[in-house]
Design an enzyme around this catalytic site. Sequence first.
Site, PDB file in Angstrom:
ATOM      1  N   ASP A  42       1.424  16.153  -1.729  1.00 27.31           N
ATOM      2  CA  ASP A  42       0.462  15.092  -1.438  1.00 27.31           C
ATOM      3  C   ASP A  42       1.168  13.734  -1.464  1.00 27.31           C
ATOM      4  O   ASP A  42       1.611  13.277  -2.511  1.00 27.31           O
ATOM      5  CB  ASP A  42      -0.672  15.117  -2.465  1.00 27.31           C
ATOM      6  CG  ASP A  42      -1.734  14.071  -2.140  1.00 27.31           C
ATOM      7  OD1 ASP A  42      -2.594  14.361  -1.288  1.00 27.31           O
ATOM      8  OD2 ASP A  42      -1.691  12.972  -2.722  1.00 27.31           O
ATOM      9  N   TYR A  47       2.524   4.935  -1.342  1.00 21.14           N
ATOM     10  CA  TYR A  47       3.460   5.295  -2.410  1.00 21.14           C
ATOM     11  C   TYR A  47       4.867   4.783  -2.117  1.00 21.14           C
ATOM     12  O   TYR A  47       5.737   4.810  -2.986  1.00 21.14           O
ATOM     13  CB  TYR A  47       3.500   6.812  -2.642  1.00 21.14           C
ATOM     14  CG  TYR A  47       2.158   7.446  -2.952  1.00 21.14           C
ATOM     15  CD1 TYR A  47       1.069   6.668  -3.365  1.00 21.14           C
ATOM     16  CD2 TYR A  47       1.967   8.817  -2.829  1.00 21.14           C
ATOM     17  CE1 TYR A  47      -0.158   7.252  -3.643  1.00 21.14           C
ATOM     18  CE2 TYR A  47       0.737   9.407  -3.100  1.00 21.14           C
ATOM     19  CZ  TYR A  47      -0.326   8.621  -3.502  1.00 21.14           C
ATOM     20  OH  TYR A  47      -1.546   9.195  -3.761  1.00 21.14           O
ATOM     21  N   LYS A  76      -1.510   9.597   3.822  1.00 23.51           N
ATOM     22  CA  LYS A  76      -2.744   8.808   3.882  1.00 23.51           C
ATOM     23  C   LYS A  76      -2.571   7.482   4.617  1.00 23.51           C
ATOM     24  O   LYS A  76      -1.514   6.855   4.529  1.00 23.51           O
ATOM     25  CB  LYS A  76      -3.258   8.533   2.458  1.00 23.51           C
ATOM     26  CG  LYS A  76      -3.369   9.789   1.606  1.00 23.51           C
ATOM     27  CD  LYS A  76      -3.872   9.510   0.203  1.00 23.51           C
ATOM     28  CE  LYS A  76      -3.707  10.727  -0.691  1.00 23.51           C
ATOM     29  NZ  LYS A  76      -2.376  10.889  -1.228  1.00 23.51           N
ATOM     30  N   HIS A 107      -7.189   6.569   2.980  1.00 22.93           N
ATOM     31  CA  HIS A 107      -6.867   6.469   1.556  1.00 22.93           C
ATOM     32  C   HIS A 107      -8.016   5.857   0.736  1.00 22.93           C
ATOM     33  O   HIS A 107      -8.374   6.364  -0.318  1.00 22.93           O
ATOM     34  CB  HIS A 107      -5.595   5.638   1.379  1.00 22.93           C
ATOM     35  CG  HIS A 107      -4.889   5.874   0.084  1.00 22.93           C
ATOM     36  ND1 HIS A 107      -3.529   5.758  -0.065  1.00 22.93           N
ATOM     37  CD2 HIS A 107      -5.348   6.225  -1.147  1.00 22.93           C
ATOM     38  CE1 HIS A 107      -3.186   6.028  -1.311  1.00 22.93           C
ATOM     39  NE2 HIS A 107      -4.276   6.307  -1.992  1.00 22.93           N
TER      40      HIS A 107
END
Length: 309
Positions: A42, A47, A76, A107
């Site tokens: 994921d 990130y 996302k 997201h």
Amino acid sequence: MAITLNNGFKMPIIGLGVWRMEGKEIRDLIINAIKIGYRHFDCAADYQNEPEVGEALAEAFQTGLVKREDLFITTKLWNSDHGHVIEACKNSLKKLQLDYLDLFLVHFPIATKHTGVGTTNSALDEDGVLDIDTTISLETTWHAMEDLVSMGLVRSIGISNYDIFLTRDCLAYSKVKPAVNQIETHPYFQRDSLVKFCQKHGICITAHTPLGGALANTEWFGSVSCLDDPVLKGLAEGYKKTAAQIVLRWGIQRNTVVIPKSSKIERLKENFEVFDFELSKEDMELIKSIDKSYRTNQPAKFWGINLYA
């Protein structure tokens, strides 16, 4: 073990979240996770580690450790790219070195000022509050997500951090139904109504923060982790498992996908060893009784505004 999504694709019921992982750590982690048996990863543009994940995946494919079709890769769409869905998806694919995504999620249900495709700074206004774009509706964003499916860039699309109202709305305007809603849920934040609503309408729930925040959210948000709860500790003793394994098993028995994060190999193994036991109906009910409606992941810390208020 996998859950079949509403479009027929299968999603492994346990995955590895890569939030707050950096550099060489990611490479070793992903390679080791694949060796342990993980087939679901994921990710997210936000990130800021998609290139490192991509390098690790490329290595895994090139060395024959695993084939692309054996893995389920999620990433996302960030808030600032709601008006640039196709470009953002292609940007993520390029960084991840993939031809397609298994799952692409919105997201957060909020569009913010565009800061350039793939840049995921939370745009703040002069008051230090999230700079919200009021010109892009979630419906517009969703129809662009649907285009990704017809273009073959993405197999499944979904939502993340949506409540019942927004999920219902998405069902009303969607031509391609959301396959997944990824939300924070754990024994201290069970959100039974939202979980049941989504499952009733064929939307799989993925539990982010499935261990109730544990270390990461304690550090960032000052949250309390459910892993220290005496009820869970007692069950762990009874089943000869850890509290984390009890919590992950509880999540799986709710028919939710769990994506615990860990940067320690022994913890990666431990989190994956949840298929050799089953919690009794009584113990599932016991865990139900410790719900505190307690959110541990609070983006207001970065956004200057509580969007959940």
